[in-house]
Design an enzyme around this catalytic site. Structure first.
Site, PDB file in Angstrom:
ATOM      1  N   TYR A  24      67.542  14.281  35.073  1.00  0.00           N
ATOM      2  CA  TYR A  24      68.190  15.097  35.865  1.00  0.00           C
ATOM      3  C   TYR A  24      69.430  13.975  34.816  1.00  0.00           C
ATOM      4  CZ  TYR A  24      72.165  15.523  39.414  1.00  0.00           C
ATOM      5  OH  TYR A  24      72.960  15.637  40.152  1.00  0.00           O
ATOM      6  N   SER A  58      77.374  12.112  38.021  1.00  0.00           N
ATOM      7  CA  SER A  58      76.617  11.741  38.632  1.00  0.00           C
ATOM      8  C   SER A  58      76.472  10.032  38.530  1.00  0.00           C
ATOM      9  CB  SER A  58      75.911  12.006  39.084  1.00  0.00           C
ATOM     10  OG  SER A  58      74.544  11.377  39.935  1.00  0.00           O
ATOM     11  N   LYS A  72      72.764  14.941  32.840  1.00  0.00           N
ATOM     12  CA  LYS A  72      74.325  15.086  33.222  1.00  0.00           C
ATOM     13  C   LYS A  72      74.966  13.689  32.369  1.00  0.00           C
ATOM     14  CE  LYS A  72      75.090  16.421  37.906  1.00  0.00           C
ATOM     15  NZ  LYS A  72      75.414  18.268  37.477  1.00  0.00           N
TER      16      LYS A  72
END
Ligand code: NAD
Ligand code: UFG
Length: 351
Positions: A147, A123, A151
């Site tokens: 989050y 992302s 990643k």
């Protein structure tokens, strides 16, 4: 056969269509924690081809290993994971478990099955607060929430994996802001509860499910004061996965932005949505959302040079396709009929 983790979800259902349309056989592995398998029935309707669905959890290494062997899988596209930025600060360990540990289990199963081609959904959030724009792949990585850190850690892990064993072929895709839906209106984003993201919220206001959009800040240093993002049509994004698979016919590792290269403000999105839907989208200005940045958009040059891929669809088309999905399915997939799938004889332990 391509194994697609998280294939029943928003992006996964569109990647399923892209793969099937390209004549590739697909086995979807999904635990349906944030999706409805009706999406896959509709994928089959769109493509006129069947795909295999296996209800399993990527954290279950044995289940994934059996599936890899049973279907003679040659490559994995890995989308399964949790994705809500705010939620990741509330229950970070669930994100590390599902995203990081899940990817470790998947890679372990792949290693045992000698499947060493992997495309991973990362992302743009790994960049954190932009030091310059547009963001190219060399921009420092400083994610600002759990989050984003999952990643980032997965990216680092996969780099170490490739360095340790040159047989691996890994594509890391940094998505910008995927929006829109398949032009059929049969599949699209179906958020549970109150949408976190802009487009699903705008669409629910347009269809009359919510009163107004709360715009998070109009005092940013941008032309109209609202935040700017690189919105990319989910079908263009899905096509990017095919280009990467093609690229990975040669060994090595590739990290690439999937964005359009242009930014649009929140107000531009609302006005475009109103124009294509013919509906009014009332809004009001509120406080900035903690953690948001003023502007974030990609430098997509490397994707064009390395993959020959670029996004094609305009913001108006993104909004029009999103609106078609929303207006034809005001309650998303809820209420749709159960699926008839190709039944597999393989027994898989519950995920
Ligand atoms: P989504 O929630 O619609 O799809 C994810 C799918 O993974 C769901 O079907 C869910 O049921 C499944 N899943 C989750 N954990 C699983 C597990 N342990 N085992 C098996 N299946 C599991 O989300 P999406 O928007 O389609 O996102 C797909 C991927 O793209 C995610 O990895 C996400 O982090 C990444 N991404 C999304 C965006 C975005 O804005 N949508 C932006 C950047 C990156
Ligand atoms: N926004 C509003 N009101 C809303 C929702 C959003 O004003 O109700 C604004 C935000 O402040 C931001 C813009 O709309 O300026 C876009 O917000 P989104 O929540 O749609 O998207 P983000 O850029 O915050 O984040 C998304 C995904 C992340 C991903 C990131 C980069 O949610 O998971 O894109 O790909 F990491």
């Amino acid at each position: 056969m391509i194994l697609l983790t998280g294939g029943a979800g928003y992006i996964g259902s569109h990647v399923s269509v892209a793969l099937s349309d390209a004549g590739l056989d697909v086995v979807v592995v999904d635990n349906l924690s944030n999706s409805n398998k009706a999406s896959l029935e509709r994928v089959q309707t769109i493509c006129g081809r069947s795909l295999v669905f296996r209800h399993a959890d990527i954290c279950n290494e044995e289940a994934v290993y059996e599936i890899l062997r049973a279907y003679d899988v040659s490559a994995v596209i890995h989308l399964a994971g949790f994705k809500a930025v705010g939620d990741s600060s509330v229950r970070p360990m669930a994100y590390y478990e599902n995203n990081v540990v899940g990817t470790m289990r998947l890679v372990s199963a792949m290693t045992r099955a000698s499947v060493k081609t992997l495309v991973f959904s990362s992302s743009a959030t790994v960049y954190g607060c932009p030091e310059y724009l547009p963001l190219d792949e060399k921009h420092p990585l400083k994610p600002t929430n759990p989050y984003g850190r999952t990643k980032f850690f997965i990216e680092e892990m996969l780099k170490d994996l490739c360095n340790s064993d040159p047989c691996w072929r890994v594509g890391i895709l940094r998505y910008f802001n995927p929006v829109g839906a398949h032009e059929s209106g049969l599949i699209g984003e179906d958020p549970v509860g109150i949408p976190n993201n802009l487009l699903p919220f705008v669409a629910q206001v347009a269809v009359g499910k919510r009163d107004k959009v709360l715009i998070f800040g109009n005092d940013y240093d941008t032309a109209d004061g609202t935040g700017i993002r690189d919105f990319i049509h989910v079908v263009d994004l899905a096509c990017g996965h095919l280009s990467v698979l093609n690229h990975l016919k040669q060994p090595g590792m590739l990290t690439v932005n999937l964005g359009t290269g242009s930014g649009n403000s929140v107000l531009e999105v609302i006005r475009t949505f109103e124009a294509v839907s013919g509906r009014s989208v009332p809004y009001e200005f509120g406080e900035r959302r903690p953690g948001d940045v003023a502007a974030c958009y990609a430098n997509p040059t490397f994707a064009r040079k390395a993959l020959g891929w670029k996004s094609r669809r305009s913001l108006a088309q993104m909004c029009a396709d999103h609106w078609r999905w929303q207006s034809q399915n005001p309650d998303g997939y809820r209420g749709t009929q159960p699926l008839q799938y190709r039944v597999s004889k393989l027994k898989v332990r519950a995920g």
